[in-house]
Design a protein around this motif. Structure first.
Motif, PDB file in Angstrom:
ATOM      1  N   VAL A   5       0.847  -1.191   0.000  1.00 25.51           N
ATOM      2  CA  VAL A   5       0.000   0.000   0.000  1.00 25.51           C
ATOM      3  C   VAL A   5       0.882   1.241   0.000  1.00 25.51           C
ATOM      4  N   GLY A   6       0.449   2.273  -0.721  1.00 28.61           N
ATOM      5  CA  GLY A   6       1.229   3.504  -0.762  1.00 28.61           C
ATOM      6  C   GLY A   6       0.369   4.745  -0.798  1.00 28.61           C
ATOM      7  N   THR A   7       1.020   5.872  -0.587  1.00 21.90           N
ATOM      8  CA  THR A   7       0.346   7.164  -0.687  1.00 21.90           C
ATOM      9  C   THR A   7       1.279   8.163  -1.340  1.00 21.90           C
ATOM     10  N   LEU A   8       0.702   9.033  -2.178  1.00 21.00           N
ATOM     11  CA  LEU A   8       1.486  10.029  -2.914  1.00 21.00           C
ATOM     12  C   LEU A   8       0.666  11.299  -3.084  1.00 21.00           C
ATOM     13  N   ASN A   9       1.207  12.424  -2.617  1.00 22.83           N
ATOM     14  CA  ASN A   9       0.625  13.727  -2.924  1.00 22.83           C
ATOM     15  C   ASN A   9       1.174  14.157  -4.276  1.00 22.83           C
ATOM     16  N   LEU A  10       0.295  14.173  -5.279  1.00 20.14           N
ATOM     17  CA  LEU A  10       0.706  14.388  -6.669  1.00 20.14           C
ATOM     18  C   LEU A  10       1.050  15.843  -6.963  1.00 20.14           C
ATOM     19  N   ALA A  11       0.553  16.777  -6.141  1.00 17.85           N
ATOM     20  CA  ALA A  11       0.766  18.213  -6.372  1.00 17.85           C
ATOM     21  C   ALA A  11       0.397  18.598  -7.802  1.00 17.85           C
ATOM     22  N   SER A  12      -0.722  18.054  -8.278  1.00 20.05           N
ATOM     23  CA  SER A  12      -1.226  18.347  -9.628  1.00 20.05           C
ATOM     24  C   SER A  12      -0.232  17.959 -10.720  1.00 20.05           C
ATOM     25  N   GLY A  13       0.661  17.012 -10.416  1.00 17.98           N
ATOM     26  CA  GLY A  13       1.595  16.528 -11.423  1.00 17.98           C
ATOM     27  C   GLY A  13       2.743  17.463 -11.720  1.00 17.98           C
ATOM     28  N   ARG A  14       3.083  18.353 -10.782  1.00 20.98           N
ATOM     29  CA  ARG A  14       4.186  19.285 -11.016  1.00 20.98           C
ATOM     30  C   ARG A  14       5.521  18.647 -10.657  1.00 20.98           C
ATOM     31  N   ASP A  15       6.553  18.983 -11.434  1.00 19.00           N
ATOM     32  CA  ASP A  15       7.890  18.478 -11.140  1.00 19.00           C
ATOM     33  C   ASP A  15       8.593  19.421 -10.163  1.00 19.00           C
ATOM     34  N   GLY A  16       9.886  19.156  -9.915  1.00 17.78           N
ATOM     35  CA  GLY A  16      10.624  19.946  -8.935  1.00 17.78           C
ATOM     36  C   GLY A  16      10.754  21.406  -9.299  1.00 17.78           C
TER      37      GLY A  16
END
Length: 264
Positions: A5-16
């Motif tokens: 199981v995992g979790t990820l805050n995608l931040a709207s798909g923004r890169d660094g």
């Protein structure tokens, strides 16, 4: 059965660098994620700022996941002007459905068959979050006070357990209230229940409030040099967490959190 199981805050798909990835870039960025079930927060659908990408669909494609659901917290684009509209009551959207206009919310993606999906509205707080962002009228960076959006939870009932995804308020007192409500809801779901998401609460506090154990204990935010753990996977006492991992992906401002448990 072993379940990762995992979790990820995608931040709207923004890169660094703050650039939004296109569909192919998003799919490639998550292609190496090892998770049977992934909880995803800050997800865009049809947003001009993220190239109109259907982000839950692309994340599912990148993971090779057969099943997923998206729940929109707001219709429109989150901004300090509150030009968006809360989606109330929340509705689960699957791969066969399309949305008219931009939406923003959370998603739960599963490689395993899901027997039943459900969604819970957790409400919004009154606090405002100070953030530096571009003024769309001038193009200049400035400090904004962003209002809190409605918060949600999605539950996927699998054969041997239930996995719940959520993204709680940035205001700690509101997040604690939402987590207490979430605990009552999860008590009615088939167990064991695993809670995965950006809880905006640090360290051992969310596990104590939820009545569970921390399955991963490592800072996850901010992604380049984590100092605090906002991103959690919680489960009942007695589970033996294996291979906990917190690692940076080429997108998002939080690190990916994953762990393996044996259920059933």
């Amino acid at each position: 059965m072993e379940l990762r199981v995992g979790t990820l805050n995608l931040a709207s798909g923004r890169d660094g660098a703050g650039r939004s990835l296109d569909a192919a870039g998003l799919r490639a960025a998550v292609a190496g994620v090892d998770a049977d079930v992934l909880a995803v927060q800050e997800v865009d659908v049809g947003q001009p700022r993220s190239h109109g990408v259907d982000q839950p669909a692309e994340v599912a494609a990148g993971l090779g996941a057969a099943d997923w659901r998206f729940a929109a917290a707001v219709a429109g684009t989150p901004d300090p002007f509150r030009s968006w509209t809360p989606v109330d009551p929340p509705v689960l959207r699957g791969s066969w459905e399309t949305l008219a206009g931009p939406h923003y919310g959370i998603a739960l993606v599963s490689r395993l068959p899901v027997q039943r999906w459900s969604v819970l509205a957790l409400g919004a707080g009154r606090a405002r979050l100070p953030l530096r962002a571009t003024d769309p009228r001038t193009g200049q960076l400035r400090r904004w006070w962003f209002p809190d959006e409605p918060r949600l939870a999605i539950a996927a009932e699998l054969e041997h357990c239930t996995v719940v995804c959520t993204h709680l308020s940035f205001a700690p007192h509101t997040a604690l209230r939402q987590l207490t409500r979430l605990r009552r809801w999860c008590a009615q779901l088939p167990g064991p229940v695993l809670l995965a998401g950006d809880l905006n609460l640090v360290g051992p506090m969310p596990a104590r409030v939820f009545g569970a154990q921390r399955l991963v204990r490592e800072p996850s935010y901010p992604a380049p040099a984590p100092r605090v753990q906002f991103d959690h996977v919680l489960g009942p006492a007695g589970l033996d967490p294996q291979r906990p991992e917190v690692r940076q992906l080429p997108l998002g401002d939080h690190r990916l959190v994953t762990v393996t448990v044996t259920v059933g």
